[in-house]
Motif scaffolding. Structure first.
Motif, PDB file in Angstrom:
ATOM      1  N   GLY A  75       0.799  -1.220   0.000  1.00 51.01           N
ATOM      2  CA  GLY A  75       0.000   0.000   0.000  1.00 51.01           C
ATOM      3  C   GLY A  75       0.827   1.262   0.000  1.00 51.01           C
ATOM      4  N   LYS A  76       2.112   1.148   0.330  1.00 52.93           N
ATOM      5  CA  LYS A  76       2.995   2.306   0.262  1.00 52.93           C
ATOM      6  C   LYS A  76       3.537   2.419  -1.157  1.00 52.93           C
ATOM      7  N   ASP A  77       4.243   3.522  -1.425  1.00 52.34           N
ATOM      8  CA  ASP A  77       4.806   3.716  -2.760  1.00 52.34           C
ATOM      9  C   ASP A  77       6.136   2.972  -2.849  1.00 52.34           C
ATOM     10  N   ASN A  78       6.050   1.648  -2.842  1.00 50.28           N
ATOM     11  CA  ASN A  78       7.253   0.826  -2.877  1.00 50.28           C
ATOM     12  C   ASN A  78       6.930  -0.499  -3.551  1.00 50.28           C
ATOM     13  N   VAL A  79       7.932  -1.353  -3.641  1.00 47.34           N
ATOM     14  CA  VAL A  79       7.741  -2.702  -4.174  1.00 47.34           C
ATOM     15  C   VAL A  79       7.990  -3.683  -3.039  1.00 47.34           C
ATOM     16  N   VAL A  80       7.083  -4.615  -2.835  1.00 45.91           N
ATOM     17  CA  VAL A  80       7.239  -5.639  -1.806  1.00 45.91           C
ATOM     18  C   VAL A  80       7.519  -6.969  -2.501  1.00 45.91           C
ATOM     19  N   ILE A  81       8.636  -7.586  -2.150  1.00 43.49           N
ATOM     20  CA  ILE A  81       9.000  -8.897  -2.706  1.00 43.49           C
ATOM     21  C   ILE A  81       8.966  -9.922  -1.583  1.00 43.49           C
ATOM     22  N   LEU A  82       8.133 -10.927  -1.727  1.00 43.22           N
ATOM     23  CA  LEU A  82       8.036 -11.989  -0.730  1.00 43.22           C
ATOM     24  C   LEU A  82       8.800 -13.207  -1.247  1.00 43.22           C
ATOM     25  N   ASP A  83       9.977 -13.419  -0.684  1.00 43.19           N
ATOM     26  CA  ASP A  83      10.882 -14.486  -1.127  1.00 43.19           C
ATOM     27  C   ASP A  83      10.708 -15.707  -0.237  1.00 43.19           C
ATOM     28  N   GLY A  84      10.084 -16.756  -0.775  1.00 40.96           N
ATOM     29  CA  GLY A  84       9.890 -17.974   0.003  1.00 40.96           C
ATOM     30  C   GLY A  84       9.338 -19.079  -0.867  1.00 40.96           C
ATOM     31  N   SER A  85       9.093 -20.226  -0.263  1.00 39.65           N
ATOM     32  CA  SER A  85       8.547 -21.347  -1.029  1.00 39.65           C
ATOM     33  C   SER A  85       7.114 -21.065  -1.463  1.00 39.65           C
TER      34      SER A  85
END
Length: 296
Positions: A75-85
């Protein structure tokens, strides 16, 4: 704002691709990138890979932590990367709903690798770990035991499907492939996010004072009703709410269990629709709600 979900079997290049994407968005597009790592989270919670993946409660805690972190950052002005299985399709669907509720775009990166090659690299990690003498362990090279490796590769993994809206857009990539980072940027920043619906829409924020008053008012009314019930009262009047009466039909059928259930239902309804109301009006609404829920 966008969410990137990395998923794949063990030693298939998930973290390598996550780091590649982080570098691309930071250097090429000057974006702030929040990288959430499953392996780092496992160690942060005091576990290791083997104890986590062989204990459903530990694994559930890890998933819960990862999900809460993703929702917090989305929701912020950013990129969220979820690194997992991220091997459970239902879990990926929950993340999709969270990003949809935040009016955010999303995509899935599926890292694919031939099983024998991945296991060969895992054996190399085991050898490196055994030969390590300086005590400096990189969590990103922690090897899997054979039991966990086979379980995550052959038994548990639910492969993403581009036909599922929560897995789409889907980018499948093998170790020798070049990741199409420009296409990923386009789907995240050049298209509109899916509109939120009732199942994904967040309720409006409420103040602590409102919640406190709502709880006190409904508790007081419920207590008055139960006290009157003990004395076989025909109806219940409330001097603080002139004209408001709990009717005979409701008094005849009410018991502590269903009153508690109705109160919880009203609390949920009030938090979503009446967060700006004062305590007096909330009390009237609660009494009206109880009368309307009565059925012969």
């Amino acid at each position: 704002m966008p969410l990137i979900i990395i998923c794949g079997t063990p030693v298939s290049g998930k973290t390598t691709r996550a780091r590649e994407l982080k570098e691309y968005f930071e250097k090429t597009h000057n974006k702030q990138v929040d990288l959430i790592s499953e392996e780092e989270t496992i160690h942060k919670l005091g576990y290791n890979k083997e104890s986590t993946y062989l204990d459903s409660q530990k694994e559930k805690r890890v998933r819960g932590y990862l999900k809460s972190e993703a929702i917090r950052l989305i929701g912020k002005d950013n990129v969220v990367i979820l690194d997992g299985s991220n091997y459970i399709k239902g879990y990926r669907y929950e993340l999709y709903c969270a990003s949809k509720a935040s009016k955010s775009t999303q995509c899935t990166i599926y890292t694919i690798r031939y099983h024998p090659d991945a296991w060969a690299d895992n054996l190399l990690r085991i050898k490196q770990r055994e030969e390590n003498t300086n005590g400096n362990e990189d969590v990103f090279t922690e090897p899997y035991t054979e039991e966990v490796f086979n379980a995550l590769t052959k038994l548990r993994f639910e492969e993403p499907n581009r036909n599922n809206r929560w897995d789409s857009p889907l980018f499948s990539v093998q170790p020798t492939d070049t990741l199409d980072v420009n296409a990923i940027y386009d789907v995240l920043y050049k298209r509109k996010p899916p509109p939120p619906n009732m199942s994904t829409q967040n309720p409006p924020l409420t103040s602590t004072n409102f919640l406190y008053e709502l709880d006190n008012v409904t508790q007081a009314i419920s207590k008055r009703i139960l006290e009157a019930k003990e004395f076989d009262a025909f109806e219940v009047k409330f001097p603080e709410y002139p004209g408001c009466i709990i009717e005979a039909g409701f008094m005849h059928s009410v018991n502590p269990q269903n009153l508690l259930r109705l109160r919880r239902q009203f609390l949920t309804y009030a938090k979503m629709n009446h967060s700006n109301e004062n305590a007096s009006r909330l009390g009237r609404y609660y009494i009206q709600y109880l009368n309307k829920t009565y059925t012969d």
